[in-house]
Write an enzyme that holds these catalytic residues in place. Structure first.
Site, PDB file in Angstrom:
ATOM      1  N   LYS A  83      -6.495   7.909  -4.645  1.00  0.00           N
ATOM      2  CA  LYS A  83      -5.040   7.879  -4.443  1.00  0.00           C
ATOM      3  C   LYS A  83      -4.592   8.216  -3.014  1.00  0.00           C
ATOM      4  O   LYS A  83      -3.596   8.882  -2.782  1.00  0.00           O
ATOM      5  CB  LYS A  83      -4.305   8.817  -5.434  1.00  0.00           C
ATOM      6  N   GLY A  85      -4.665   5.601  -0.605  1.00  0.00           N
ATOM      7  CA  GLY A  85      -4.313   4.345   0.055  1.00  0.00           C
ATOM      8  C   GLY A  85      -5.496   3.389   0.159  1.00  0.00           C
ATOM      9  O   GLY A  85      -5.497   2.473   0.989  1.00  0.00           O
ATOM     10  N   HIS A 148     -15.503   6.773  -3.309  1.00  0.00           N
ATOM     11  CA  HIS A 148     -14.804   8.062  -3.289  1.00  0.00           C
ATOM     12  C   HIS A 148     -15.810   9.200  -3.122  1.00  0.00           C
ATOM     13  O   HIS A 148     -15.425  10.367  -3.113  1.00  0.00           O
ATOM     14  CB  HIS A 148     -14.034   8.281  -4.597  1.00  0.00           C
ATOM     15  N   ARG A 170      -4.793  11.150   2.938  1.00  0.00           N
ATOM     16  CA  ARG A 170      -3.351  11.195   2.682  1.00  0.00           C
ATOM     17  C   ARG A 170      -2.905  12.638   2.554  1.00  0.00           C
ATOM     18  O   ARG A 170      -3.676  13.487   2.073  1.00  0.00           O
ATOM     19  CB  ARG A 170      -3.067  10.441   1.374  1.00  0.00           C
ATOM     20  N   SER A 178       0.575  11.132  -6.539  1.00  0.00           N
ATOM     21  CA  SER A 178       0.022   9.825  -6.902  1.00  0.00           C
ATOM     22  C   SER A 178      -1.062   9.989  -7.970  1.00  0.00           C
ATOM     23  O   SER A 178      -1.121   9.228  -8.945  1.00  0.00           O
ATOM     24  CB  SER A 178      -0.544   9.160  -5.637  1.00  0.00           C
ATOM     25  N   TYR A 236      -2.880   7.792   5.875  1.00  0.00           N
ATOM     26  CA  TYR A 236      -1.928   6.895   5.207  1.00  0.00           C
ATOM     27  C   TYR A 236      -0.584   6.917   5.928  1.00  0.00           C
ATOM     28  O   TYR A 236       0.022   5.880   6.191  1.00  0.00           O
ATOM     29  CB  TYR A 236      -1.780   7.359   3.752  1.00  0.00           C
ATOM     30  N   ARG A 302       2.404   1.935  -7.266  1.00  0.00           N
ATOM     31  CA  ARG A 302       3.512   2.690  -7.858  1.00  0.00           C
ATOM     32  C   ARG A 302       4.703   2.620  -6.921  1.00  0.00           C
ATOM     33  O   ARG A 302       5.524   1.737  -7.018  1.00  0.00           O
ATOM     34  CB  ARG A 302       3.064   4.143  -8.134  1.00  0.00           C
TER      35      ARG A 302
HETATM   36  P1  PAP Z   1      -7.471   4.404  -5.818  1.00  0.00           P
HETATM   37  O1  PAP Z   1      -8.089   5.589  -5.159  1.00  0.00           O
HETATM   38  O2  PAP Z   1      -7.422   4.535  -7.302  1.00  0.00           O
HETATM   39  O3  PAP Z   1      -8.075   3.120  -5.349  1.00  0.00           O
HETATM   40  P2  PAP Z   1      -5.379   4.255  -3.928  1.00  0.00           P
HETATM   41  O4  PAP Z   1      -5.184   2.848  -3.606  1.00  0.00           O
HETATM   42  O5  PAP Z   1      -6.197   5.072  -2.976  1.00  0.00           O
HETATM   43  O6  PAP Z   1      -5.940   4.402  -5.390  1.00  0.00           O
HETATM   44  O7  PAP Z   1      -3.982   4.970  -4.035  1.00  0.00           O
HETATM   45  C1  PAP Z   1      -2.885   4.405  -4.694  1.00  0.00           C
HETATM   46  C2  PAP Z   1      -1.661   4.720  -3.869  1.00  0.00           C
HETATM   47  O8  PAP Z   1      -1.560   3.773  -2.787  1.00  0.00           O
HETATM   48  C3  PAP Z   1      -0.394   4.563  -4.685  1.00  0.00           C
HETATM   49  O9  PAP Z   1       0.518   5.495  -4.120  1.00  0.00           O
HETATM   50  P3  PAP Z   1       1.801   6.069  -4.907  1.00  0.00           P
HETATM   51  O10 PAP Z   1       1.330   6.532  -6.249  1.00  0.00           O
HETATM   52  O11 PAP Z   1       2.322   7.190  -4.077  1.00  0.00           O
HETATM   53  O12 PAP Z   1       2.777   4.942  -4.977  1.00  0.00           O
HETATM   54  C4  PAP Z   1      -0.023   3.130  -4.383  1.00  0.00           C
HETATM   55  O13 PAP Z   1       1.329   2.821  -4.656  1.00  0.00           O
HETATM   56  C5  PAP Z   1      -0.340   3.052  -2.914  1.00  0.00           C
HETATM   57  N1  PAP Z   1      -0.530   1.683  -2.453  1.00  0.00           N
HETATM   58  C6  PAP Z   1      -1.191   0.676  -3.091  1.00  0.00           C
HETATM   59  N2  PAP Z   1      -1.146  -0.448  -2.368  1.00  0.00           N
HETATM   60  C7  PAP Z   1      -0.455  -0.160  -1.249  1.00  0.00           C
HETATM   61  C8  PAP Z   1      -0.057  -0.934  -0.113  1.00  0.00           C
HETATM   62  N3  PAP Z   1      -0.367  -2.220   0.001  1.00  0.00           N
HETATM   63  N4  PAP Z   1       0.648  -0.314   0.861  1.00  0.00           N
HETATM   64  C9  PAP Z   1       0.971   0.997   0.750  1.00  0.00           C
HETATM   65  N5  PAP Z   1       0.640   1.775  -0.302  1.00  0.00           N
HETATM   66  C10 PAP Z   1      -0.065   1.202  -1.287  1.00  0.00           C
END
Ligand code: PAP
Length: 336
Positions: A83, A85, A148, A170, A178, A236, A302
């Site tokens: 979580k 990015g 991870h 982040r 998140s 991030y 999200r």
């Molecule tokens: P993961 O570790 O399960 O792969 P990861 O992608 O690291 O998850 O984190 C998800 C976060 O990145 C979410 O943040 P939020 O809960 O605060 O919204 C998600 O919305 C955000 N995220 C996913 N895609 C993008 C993007 N293209 N640009 C910016 N933030 C993004």
């Protein structure tokens, strides 16, 4: 809680535990007996193995990974705490590295039809997440992979190679928020929702999967200072602040800088647009698809904002996490 409810919860927990153990080898099951354990989230227990908290099937994954994986010089590893990015960074790296094969503005770009986790597979889920040995021979080169796992647990597998690592970090406040949404979204419906308070207790104690968060962050942070050609440490929040500047840094780090013709043709802007939160979230594949037939792609998108934590933290929570951050990450030159 009524006695019968309690009994059925115990039964469900037992079933979840059995399922988790079924996917582990006997060697792994024996190992688990000797490890410290804590309550898991969506899984009965997580275990402390090599200074990382992992659920049983990830311990199986890390053992197989460490026995088998040897990095090639051309490999590119996208690393992170969950979580932070990763979905975004994987998309950006894929688009940068493959821009000569797939123009970022082309209509059928792979990122328009696949989730970035399927294009840049995780060691611990896609590749070593099952008991059988993975076939890495069909990964296109340069191999783009994600993890991870903390730095110390991948070190032996990468130390003989010139592979590159890009880590995304982040702000722990937003990381935690998140994680809370994600953890509760993917937990089995039979498992009780974790409260903010309980989740923060665990996060601050470090007992979250792939944590403690400070171990995960500091391992890559230290290496990025010692070997800046090996590990690029990104935040991030910085990417959100000036994505163009950081895309250029990433391309330079990967020895494929944008040339003036590409800059003039808007290639960087096209990559930024292709990987933007709004664009990725609205893709059919990310609204309806699933990763590994299990996690709905939509849960990876999200809000995608910096600072959402202020909408969720009480003064008590803010004080608690600030204290942990100061204790665990203070004095290392890292600021959020
Ligand atoms: P993961 O570790 O399960 O792969 P990861 O992608 O690291 O998850 O984190 C998800 C976060 O990145 C979410 O943040 P939020 O809960 O605060 O919204 C998600 O919305 C955000 N995220 C996913 N895609 C993008 C993007 N293209 N640009 C910016 N933030 C993004």
């Amino acid at each position: 809680m009524a006695a019968t409810d309690k009994q059925s919860n115990v039964q469900l927990e037992k079933e979840a535990e059995d399922e988790e153990y079924e996917n582990c080898s006997q060697e792994c099951k024996d190992l688990l007996l000797s490890l410290p354990r804590e309550k898991g989230w969506g899984v009965p227990y997580i275990y402390l193995y090599q200074d990382i908290w992992l659920r049983p099937i990830r311990i199986q994954a890390i053992s197989t990974f460490q026995k088998q994986f040897q990095a090639k010089d051309s490999d590119i590893i996208v690393a992170s705490l969950p979580k932070s990015g990763t979905t975004w960074l994987k998309a950006l790296v894929f688009a940068i590295v493959n821009r000569n094969r797939f123009s970022p503005s082309q209509k059928n770009h792979p990122l328009l039809i696949s989730n970035s986790h399927d294009l840049v597979p995780y060691f611990e889920f896609h590749l070593y997440g099952k008991r059988q040995n993975p076939d890495l021979s069909n990964l296109p080169e340069p191999r783009l992979v994600g993890t991870h796992f903390p730095f110390h647990s991948i070190l032996d597998s990468i130390s003989k190679s010139k592979c590159k690592i890009i880590y995304i970090c982040r702000n722990p406040f937003d990381n935690f928020v998140s994680l809370w949404y994600f953890g509760n979204a993917i937990a089995p419906s039979t498992s009780p929702r974790l409260s903010w308070e309980e989740a923060l207790e665990r996060y601050s104690k470090g007992t979250i999967e792939f944590g403690p968060f400070w171990t995960n962050i500091l391992g890559y942070w230290r290496e990025s200072i010692e070997k800046p050609d090996k590990v690029l440490f990104l935040k991030y929040e910085d990417l959100k602040g000036d994505i163009k500047f950081h895309l250029k840094r990433v391309a330079e780090f990967l020895n494929c800088p944008f040339d003036s013709e590409e800059e003039g043709n808007g290639v960087i802007e096209n990559i930024i647009e292709l990987c933007s939160f709004g664009k990725m979230k609205e893709l059919e594949v990310n609204k309806a698809g699933k990763i590994l037939d299990r996690y709905e792609n939509k849960v990876f998108f999200r809000k995608g904002e910096v600072g959402d934590w202020v909408n969720h933290f009480s003064p008590w929570m803010e004080k608690k996490l600030s204290k942990t951050i100061e204790e665990k990450l203070g004095g290392y030159g890292l600021s959020f």
